[in-house]
Design a protein around this motif. Structure first.
Motif, PDB file in Angstrom:
ATOM      1  N   UNK A  34      -6.504 -10.954  -6.680  1.00  0.00           N
ATOM      2  CA  UNK A  34      -5.742 -10.374  -7.789  1.00  0.00           C
ATOM      3  C   UNK A  34      -4.512  -9.760  -7.312  1.00  0.00           C
ATOM      4  N   UNK A  35      -4.338  -9.373  -6.144  1.00  0.00           N
ATOM      5  CA  UNK A  35      -3.115  -8.909  -5.553  1.00  0.00           C
ATOM      6  C   UNK A  35      -2.131 -10.060  -5.340  1.00  0.00           C
ATOM      7  N   UNK A  36      -2.665 -11.177  -4.867  1.00  0.00           N
ATOM      8  CA  UNK A  36      -1.915 -12.205  -4.576  1.00  0.00           C
ATOM      9  C   UNK A  36      -1.477 -12.897  -5.890  1.00  0.00           C
ATOM     10  N   UNK A  80      -4.770 -11.713 -17.753  1.00  0.00           N
ATOM     11  CA  UNK A  80      -5.905 -12.295 -16.792  1.00  0.00           C
ATOM     12  C   UNK A  80      -6.155 -11.176 -15.709  1.00  0.00           C
ATOM     13  N   UNK A  81      -5.212 -10.745 -15.277  1.00  0.00           N
ATOM     14  CA  UNK A  81      -5.501  -9.755 -13.781  1.00  0.00           C
ATOM     15  C   UNK A  81      -6.006  -8.675 -14.461  1.00  0.00           C
ATOM     16  N   UNK A  82      -5.537  -8.191 -15.549  1.00  0.00           N
ATOM     17  CA  UNK A  82      -5.945  -7.030 -16.231  1.00  0.00           C
ATOM     18  C   UNK A  82      -7.489  -6.840 -16.501  1.00  0.00           C
ATOM     19  N   UNK A  83      -8.141  -8.437 -17.081  1.00  0.00           N
ATOM     20  CA  UNK A  83      -9.485  -8.261 -17.296  1.00  0.00           C
ATOM     21  C   UNK A  83     -10.254  -8.395 -15.997  1.00  0.00           C
ATOM     22  N   UNK A  84      -9.695  -9.113 -15.000  1.00  0.00           N
ATOM     23  CA  UNK A  84     -10.393  -9.236 -13.540  1.00  0.00           C
ATOM     24  C   UNK A  84     -10.586  -7.787 -13.087  1.00  0.00           C
ATOM     25  N   UNK A  85      -9.616  -6.964 -13.410  1.00  0.00           N
ATOM     26  CA  UNK A  85      -9.639  -5.654 -12.620  1.00  0.00           C
ATOM     27  C   UNK A  85     -10.637  -4.806 -13.323  1.00  0.00           C
ATOM     28  N   UNK A  86     -10.718  -4.850 -14.798  1.00  0.00           N
ATOM     29  CA  UNK A  86     -11.790  -4.291 -15.359  1.00  0.00           C
ATOM     30  C   UNK A  86     -13.022  -4.648 -15.089  1.00  0.00           C
ATOM     31  N   UNK A 100      -9.020   2.820 -10.013  1.00  0.00           N
ATOM     32  CA  UNK A 100      -8.875   1.584 -10.718  1.00  0.00           C
ATOM     33  C   UNK A 100      -8.825   1.882 -12.353  1.00  0.00           C
ATOM     34  N   UNK A 101      -9.547   2.852 -12.788  1.00  0.00           N
ATOM     35  CA  UNK A 101      -9.557   3.255 -14.246  1.00  0.00           C
ATOM     36  C   UNK A 101      -8.114   3.650 -14.341  1.00  0.00           C
ATOM     37  N   UNK A 104      -0.242   2.249 -14.838  1.00  0.00           N
ATOM     38  CA  UNK A 104       0.627   1.674 -14.356  1.00  0.00           C
ATOM     39  C   UNK A 104       0.701   0.317 -15.192  1.00  0.00           C
ATOM     40  N   UNK A 105      -0.973  -0.260 -15.102  1.00  0.00           N
ATOM     41  CA  UNK A 105      -1.061  -1.583 -15.981  1.00  0.00           C
ATOM     42  C   UNK A 105      -0.400  -1.657 -17.191  1.00  0.00           C
ATOM     43  N   UNK A 106      -0.885  -0.562 -18.095  1.00  0.00           N
ATOM     44  CA  UNK A 106      -0.173  -0.448 -19.399  1.00  0.00           C
ATOM     45  C   UNK A 106       1.302  -0.729 -19.490  1.00  0.00           C
ATOM     46  N   UNK A 107       1.892  -0.017 -18.446  1.00  0.00           N
ATOM     47  CA  UNK A 107       3.276  -0.302 -18.488  1.00  0.00           C
ATOM     48  C   UNK A 107       3.871  -1.514 -18.100  1.00  0.00           C
ATOM     49  N   UNK A 108       3.061  -2.164 -17.246  1.00  0.00           N
ATOM     50  CA  UNK A 108       3.419  -3.509 -17.119  1.00  0.00           C
ATOM     51  C   UNK A 108       2.979  -4.412 -18.291  1.00  0.00           C
ATOM     52  N   UNK A 109       2.110  -4.278 -18.904  1.00  0.00           N
ATOM     53  CA  UNK A 109       1.661  -5.152 -20.133  1.00  0.00           C
ATOM     54  C   UNK A 109       2.753  -4.814 -21.152  1.00  0.00           C
TER      55      UNK A 109
END
Length: 787
Positions: free
Chosen positions: A590-592, A654-660, A695-696, A702-707
C-alpha cells in the motif's frame, strides 16, 4: 353592282340533307323512349326489391312514405327526359351547312363540293355578301358545283353518321326487362299484382309469410365446478313476454318453427337490445330433427352468455318474426362476506403467543398455519335452498369430482358453514349457491386457502475472533442468528472431536433471534470431561428445533459446520505471527502504491505550472497558425490532467479500502490471542495501541484529508486549474506515508519471523522425537503381552 338571289340546291343534294335531318330526329326520339322505359322499369323493380326483400328476412313492410317517394321519383324522371332532354333537341333548327359539315367529315370523297354548294345556295341573311357582282358567272359556277355532286352524292351513307350502339344496347336492356316482367307476370302473378297495388295504388296490405315461429322459453345453465364434465340446465318459460334469469348466468334461448304446413327456416336470427343501448344479432342453431311437427332452434352464446342487464329480444326466421320478448335480470345469490373459523394445533400454542381459536375475515393471500382446523362460514343476501361445494388440492385436482352439499343455516336461511378439517396443504374450495327459486349464482365462487408449512429453523452462525486453529483452553465466541416462524424449542451447540467423542452445549433460545454465546473449552474439560488434545480436529455446529409435532420427524435446523484444528500455544503464535507478517507486506505494498500516487501528484503540479507558464510566454510571440497549434496542445494537456486526477482518486479509494481491511485483520489477530488465552499481553497491547488504533486514527484524520484533497484536485482539473490542489494532495499523501511508516515499524519484520521459523523447527523435532519414543514403548508392551 346589282342584287341577285341564290338558286336552290340540286334535288339529290337536298334529298340527302333532308334524310340526315329526319334520321337525326328519329335517333333522338328513340333514345328518349328507351330512357323513359328504363326509368319506369328501374323504379318498378328496385322498389319491389326494396319493399319485399326485407320482408323475406323477417323485417316489417316498408312505410307508405317510401313508396310515395318511389312513385314520385318515377314521374319526375320521366318528365325530365320528355321536357328537359328530348323536347329541346327535337324542336331545334338544324342548318344545311351543319349537315354538310357532318357529311364532308364522314365522306372525304366529297372534297368540300357539298359544303361549297350549300354555302353558294344559301343566302346569308343580313349580310352584304348577298349581293353578287356577276350573276352569270356565279350561276355557271353553281351549276358546275352541282354537276360535280351528282356522282358523289350517289355513294353517300347517311346512316353511318350516327353511333347506333347505345340505341341497340338500350333496346336490348328494355327488351330483357320487359321479358323479365312478362315472365314474372306468368310465374308470380300474385307477387306482381300485390306489388303493383302497393306501388301504384299505395295499398297497405302486408306481404304473405312463408314460415311460422313460436317461443319455448329460456334454458338456464348452472355454473360448473372445475373438472365437471356436464352442466345442469333448467327451462324457464315466458310470462307476458318476460322471463327472469339470474344476473351473470348462462342462458339458452329456445324457439320452434312449424314444420308441417310452413317452410322451416334454415337459420333463425336473434336481434337484441340491452338497457345500456347495446345492440347486436346472433344466429340460432338447429337442434336435432322436427318433433311433433315443430323444429327446435337454440341460441346458447352471446348475448345470453353471462347476462348482466335486461335484454329485449326479437327472433327472425325466413320471413317470420317473434317480438316483444324480454329477459329481466334478477339479482343472483351472492356471497356478502366470508369468514374462517380457525382452531390451531397444539404446536402453535406451546409458546403461548396466540389464542387456541379465532375467527378472521377471508382475504386473498391469507396464510393458514399447517395443521389448523378450518371452518368456512359465509353469508349471502338471498334465501338459499342449498350450497354445493367441492374441495380440491391447489397443486393437483382430483381425478373424480366429488360434489358435496350443505343446507343453509341461520334464521333467514342466508348463511352456510362448511367443515374443511385440518389442513396440511393448500386447498381450493368452490361454492355454488342455489336460491329459493332454483337460480344459481352467476359463477362458482372460488376460494384459495393457502397453507403455510411450518418452516425448519434457520440457523446462521460464525466464530468471532477465532481462526481455523485454536488451543485446548480456547474460548469460542459464537455469533449469528436463529429464527423460526412459530418459536424455538431448543438451541444447542454440537461438538465432535476427531476421536468421535461428542458433546452438546445447551443454549437458551434468543428472544430477538440474535445468537450470542461463548463456549469455554477449558471449563468443559474441567467440569464435563470433554478434553481435547493437540493435533485433533474439532467439528462445531449450531442446531435448533421448534415445537412442530404433527409428524414423527423433528424440524431441526442446522448451521454451517466449522472445522477447527487443535494446536499448541507456540504453534498458534507461529501462525498468528505469519499472518502479521503478511499484513506488514500488505502495508508495504500500500505504501508503494501511495508513493506512486505521490509522484503522480508531484508531476501534476509541475506540469500544470509549466503549462501555465508556457501558455503565458507564447502570447504575442507566435503566428496565428502556431497559436492554433498551441491551443490544441493546451486542450490535450487539460484532458491528460483530468485523466490523471481521476486515476489519483481511484487509487486513493483503493488504498483506503485495503487499509480498512488490514486494520480489521489486525484486530482479529488480537482477539485470537485473547480468545485462545495465550499469555501474550505485550503482543496484544502492541497490536492494539501501536497498530490497530493508529490505523483507525490514520483513516479518520490524515486519510480523510487526502481523500478530500483528491476530490478537490479532480474538480480543479476539470475546471482547468489544478496546481494548488495538486500540491495540497501531495502534502496529504506525504503525511499518510509518514504515519504508515511508523505503523509498519511496530509490526514484525522478516528478521523476527526467521526466529519464529527456527522455533517451529525445534518444536517439530521435539514432537517427532516424542512420537518415536511412544511407538517404541508401545512395541515393548505388545512383546511383553505376547510372551
Amino acid at each position: 353592282m346589282s342584287r341577285q338571289n341564290t338558286k336552290s340546291l340540286a334535288p339529290n343534294v337536298a334529298e340527302a340533307l333532308r334524310e340526315v335531318r329526319s334520321m337525326l330526329r328519329r335517333y333522338i326520339a328513340i333514345q328518349s323512349l328507351l330512357s323513359i322505359a328504363c326509368i319506369i322499369l328501374f323504379f318498378f323493380w328496385a322498389g319491389g326489391c326494396l319493399d319485399y326483400l326485407p320482408v323475406t328476412m323477417g323485417a316489417s313492410e316498408t312505410p307508405r312514405w317510401l313508396r310515395v317517394g318511389l312513385l314520385s321519383s318515377m314521374v319526375v324522371g320521366t318528365g325530365y327526359v320528355l321536357f328537359v332532354w328530348a323536347a329541346p333537341r327535337l324542336m331545334a333548327r338544324i342548318h344545311d351547312r351543319s349537315i354538310a359539315l357532318m357529311l364532308e367529315k364522314k365522306h372525304p370523297h366529297l372534297e368540300n363540293h357539298l359544303l361549297t354548294a350549300v354555302e353558294l345556295t344559301e343566302e346569308p341573311e343580313g349580310s352584304d355578301f348577298a349581293l353578287v357582282s356577276n350573276p352569270e358567272a356565279y350561276a355557271k359556277m353553281l351549276e358546275r358545283v352541282h354537276a360535280g355532286l351528282d356522282d358523289r352524292t350517289q355513294r353517300l351513307d347517311t346512316a353511318s353518321l350516327f353511333d347506333w350502339r347505345p340505341i341497340w344496347a338500350g333496346m336490348l336492356s328494355v327488351f330483357l326487362s320487359l321479358a323479365i316482367t312478362g315472365f314474372a307476370c306468368l310465374a308470380m302473378p300474385d307477387w306482381m299484382l300485390h306489388w303493383s297495388k302497393r306501388l301504384f295504388a299505395l295499398s297497405e296490405t302486408p306481404w304473405p309469410r312463408r314460415a311460422e315461429l313460436r317461443i319455448d322459453g329460456v334454458q338456464i345453465q348452472l355454473p360448473t365446478f372445475t373438472g365437471q364434465l356436464t352442466a345442469d340446465r333448467r327451462l324457464l318459460g315466458f310470462r307476458n313476454g318476460v322471463v327472469r334469469v339470474a344476473g351473470g348466468s348462462t342462458a339458452q334461448l329456445q324457439v320452434a318453427a312449424e314444420a308441417e304446413t310452413k317452410v322451416v327456416p334454415e337459420i333463425c336470427t336473434v336481434f337484441y337490445r340491452q338497457t345500456d343501448g347495446t345492440r347486436g344479432r346472433a344466429n340460432m342453431r338447429r337442434l336435432g330433427r322436427p318433433e311433433e311437427g315443430w323444429q327446435t332452434f337454440v341460441l346458447d352464446g352471446p348475448p345470453l352468455d353471462g347476462i348482466s342487464q335486461t335484454t329485449d329480444l326479437r327472433v327472425i326466421g325466413l320471413d317470420a318474426s317473434l317480438t316483444g320478448m324480454q329477459l329481466e335480470v334478477t339479482p343472483s345469490p351472492l356471497v356478502k362476506s366470508t369468514k374462517l373459523e380457525l382452531v390451531y394445533p397444539e404446536y402453535l400454542l406451546s409458546n403461548l403467543t396466540r389464542a387456541a381459536s379465532e375467527t378472521v375475515e377471508f382475504r386473498n393471500g391469507l396464510l393458514i398455519p399447517e395443521g389448523t382446523h378450518v371452518y368456512l362460514v359465509g353469508e349471502t343476501g338471498s334465501i338459499l335452498s342449498s350450497v354445493d361445494y367441492v374441495i380440491q388440492s391447489s397443486e393437483q385436482q382430483a381425478a373424480e369430482l366429488k360434489i358435496d352439499q350443505v343446507p343453509p343455516s341461520g334464521e333467514e336461511l342466508s348463511q352456510f358453514r362448511i367443515d374443511l378439517g385440518p389442513l396440511r396443504e393448500s386447498k381450493i374450495v368452490e361454492l355454488r349457491l342455489i336460491d329459493q327459486y332454483g337460480l344459481s349464482s352467476e359463477q362458482v365462487t372460488r376460494y384459495l386457502l393457502s397453507v403455510q408449512p411450518d418452516e425448519i429453523p434457520l440457523v446462521e452462525s460464525k466464530l468471532a475472533g477465532i481462526g481455523n486453529a485454536i488451543t485446548t483452553k480456547a474460548l469460542l465466541p459464537i455469533r449469528g442468528s436463529v429464527q423460526d416462524d412459530h418459536g424455538l424449542k431448543t438451541v444447542q451447540v454440537d461438538m465432535q472431536a476427531s476421536d468421535e467423542s461428542k458433546f452438546i452445549v445447551e443454549v437458551a433460545p434468543p428472544e430477538d433471534m440474535e445468537l450470542s454465546t461463548d463456549v469455554d473449552l477449558q471449563m468443559l474439560a474441567e467440569e464435563q470431561g470433554f478434553a481435547l488434545k493437540e493435533g485433533e480436529t474439532l467439528g462445531l455446529q449450531v442446531s435448533a428445533s421448534d415445537f412442530f409435532d404433527l409428524d414423527k420427524d423433528v424440524h431441526l435446523g442446522q448451521g454451517q459446520t466449522k472445522q477447527l484444528n487443535i494446536v499448541s500455544d507456540d504453534e498458534l503464535l507461529v501462525l498468528l505471527d505469519r499472518k502479521e507478517l503478511e499484513l506488514r507486506q500488505r502495508i508495504e505494498q500500500i505504501m508503494l502504491e501511495l508513493e506512486q500516487l505521490k509522484s503522480s501528484l508531484q508531476q501534476l503540479s509541475t506540469k500544470s505550472n509549466a503549462a501555465r507558464m508556457s501558455g503565458r510566454a507564447a502570447v504575442g510571440t507566435v503566428s496565428w497558425a502556431a497559436a492554433q497549434d498551441t491551443d490544441d496542445e493546451e486542450e490535450r494537456r487539460a484532458r491528460m490532467l483530468v485523466l490523471r486526477s481521476q486515476q489519483a482518486v481511484l487509487q486513493g479509494d483503493k488504498s483506503q479500502q485495503e487499509l480498512s481491511g488490514v486494520a480489521a485483520n489486525v484486530e482479529n489477530l488480537r482477539q485470537q490471542l485473547a480468545n485462545n488465552r495465550i499469555d501474550s499481553y505485550d503482543r496484544q497491547q502492541r497490536l492494539r495501541e501501536k497498530v490497530y488504533s493508529p490505523l483507525q486514527d490514520l483513516l479518520a484524520s490524515e486519510y480523510e484529508r487526502l481523500a478530500s484533497d483528491l476530490a478537490a484536485l479532480q474538480k480543479a482539473a476539470i475546471a482547468g486549474r489544478s496546481t494548488n490542489e495538486a500540491l495540497a494532495a501531495e502534502s496529504s499523501a506525504a503525511e499518510v506515508l509518514a504515519k504508515l511508516a511508523q505503523i509498519k515499524e511496530n509490526m514484525l519484520d522478516i528478521e523476527s519471523f526467521n526466529e519464529i521459523i527456527d522455533l517451529v523447527r525445534s518444536l517439530l523435532e521435539d514432537q517427532e522425537k516424542l512420537l518415536n519414543e511412544t511407538e517404541e514403548e508401545q512395541r515393548k508392551r505388545i512383546l511383553q503381552f505376547l510372551q
